[in-house]
Write an enzyme that holds these catalytic residues in place. Structure first.
Site, PDB file in Angstrom:
ATOM      1  CE  LYS A 111       0.045   5.955   1.341  1.00 13.39           C
ATOM      2  NZ  LYS A 111      -0.769   6.280   2.522  1.00 13.39           N
ATOM      3  CG  ASP A 159      -5.037   2.232  -2.960  1.00 14.33           C
ATOM      4  OD1 ASP A 159      -4.964   2.648  -1.788  1.00 14.33           O
ATOM      5  OD2 ASP A 159      -5.725   1.260  -3.295  1.00 14.33           O
ATOM      6  NE  ARG A 206      18.034  19.349  13.082  1.00 10.16           N
ATOM      7  CZ  ARG A 206      18.092  20.379  13.923  1.00 10.16           C
ATOM      8  NH1 ARG A 206      18.033  20.166  15.235  1.00 10.16           N
ATOM      9  NH2 ARG A 206      18.213  21.614  13.477  1.00 10.16           N
ATOM     10  CG  HIS A 256      -1.717   1.253   1.371  1.00  8.07           C
ATOM     11  ND1 HIS A 256      -2.701   1.591   0.473  1.00  8.07           N
ATOM     12  CD2 HIS A 256      -1.668   2.258   2.290  1.00  8.07           C
ATOM     13  CE1 HIS A 256      -3.245   2.744   0.830  1.00  8.07           C
ATOM     14  NE2 HIS A 256      -2.635   3.159   1.936  1.00  8.07           N
TER      15      HIS A 256
END
Length: 321
Positions: free
Chosen positions: A163, A181, A247, A142
């Site tokens: 998404k 999907d 980071r 998915h």
């Protein structure tokens, strides 16, 4: 190598414009199940050990000329040695003619025979690549897949995290949709995964509040692509203020898919973050890393910290919230 998947002979013939010489029944009812191919020269001379009847057999100039050089009795024995093993398919290359009696033996043992105008080695290479995709081990995840600056990006995350909306924004910025999907992932080699969409939902995107749209019809053919290599994974997750996010990007993290390791980047989602731009930058940065450049390492070098214990981003005191 046998596969739990198969491709119909009809599809194989159509996709490669093969000339059909003989099939024992409708090609849509015949299937190829092995990614491996073979040239049956050893079988013709009498060595049939380890012969795999599920493989496509290629008969080229050498095989045809060898058969022509035999006496009638030797020829009959040689051809029957192959046909009696009932190979899944025989491909005659270079548009070569076949000796008398060849087709009769194929009909006797119900062996399909087709012909290609392509030279033997080139035809074999093309079919090997084709079968590697069609018969590849696969799973469905998915998520969303897009091509961004030539990089295949698989976007994963929980339902409702954004998404599909991010995919639409990326399409608007000139990138291409592979799947929305449901992403079908195929392992075509120990180092390569390909992503595509199931045929019945290809080019469609579901956007909450708007509904289902067809990206190809709205944005044009240039906005979609059928299949692409998976170069990286973007994992979207709701921002957790108590979680420490990378980071620096000094070292790559990986996720394992079908036994293959793929670089993964976790991107926290919160209001004000432009996910499409972040994914564009992540894709370009991933390409740079593949080419041997790592911006974080260059920064540490500029700071004279090459040989020190690698610091956390907050310890550098270069950026602040």
């Amino acid at each position: 190598m046998a596969s739990e998947y198969s491709v119909s002979l009809k599809k194989l013939i159509k996709d490669h414009s093969f000339e059909v010489i003989y099939t024992p029944k409708d090609p849509s009812e015949l299937y190829i199940t092995s990614r491996e191919v073979n040239r049956p020269g050893l079988v013709f001379v009498g060595y049939g050990d380890y012969f795999d009847s599920s493989r496509v057999q290629f008969v080229g100039l050498k095989e045809i000329e060898y058969l022509k050089s035999l006496s009638a009795d030797e020829y009959a024995v040689a051809v029957e040695r192959l046909m009696v093993r009932c190979p899944a398919l025989i491909v005659i290359t270079r548009s070569l003619g076949y000796p008398d009696g060849f087709l009769e033996y194929a009909q006797k043992y119900k062996v399909p025979v087709v012909r290609s105008a392509t030279p033997t080695s080139e035809c074999m290479s093309e079919i090997i690549s084709y079968l590697s995709v069609e018969l590849a081990e696969r799973i469905t995840r998915h998520g969303v897949m897009v091509e961004v600056y030539g990089e295949g990006v698989l976007i994963l995350g929980g339902s409702g995290v954004g998404k599909s909306e991010t995919a639409v924004e990326l399409i608007k910025r000139g990138h291409r949709l592979i799947a929305d999907d449901a992403v079908e992932i195929r392992k075509v080699s120990p180092s390569t995964l390909l992503g595509t969409a199931p045929d019945n939902i290809r080019h469609f995107i579901e956007i909450r509040g708007v509904g289902v749209i067809n990206a190809r019809r709205i944005f044009g053919m240039g906005a979609v692509k059928t299949i692409e290599r998976i170069d990286m994974v973007i994992q979207l997750e709701v921002w957790d203020k108590d979680k420490g996010y990378d980071r620096l990007g000094l070292d790559d993290d990986y996720v394992e898919i079908l036994g293959n390791r793929v670089p993964v980047t976790v991107v926290p989602v919160k209001p004000g973050r432009n996910l499409s731009i972040i994914i564009e930058v992540a894709a370009m940065n991933n390409r740079q890393k593949k080419m041997g450049y790592n911006a974080a390492r260059e920064l540490l070098h500029n700071l004279g910290m090459d040989d020190e214990i690698l610091p956390q981003a907050h310890e550098l005191e270069l950026w602040h919230e």
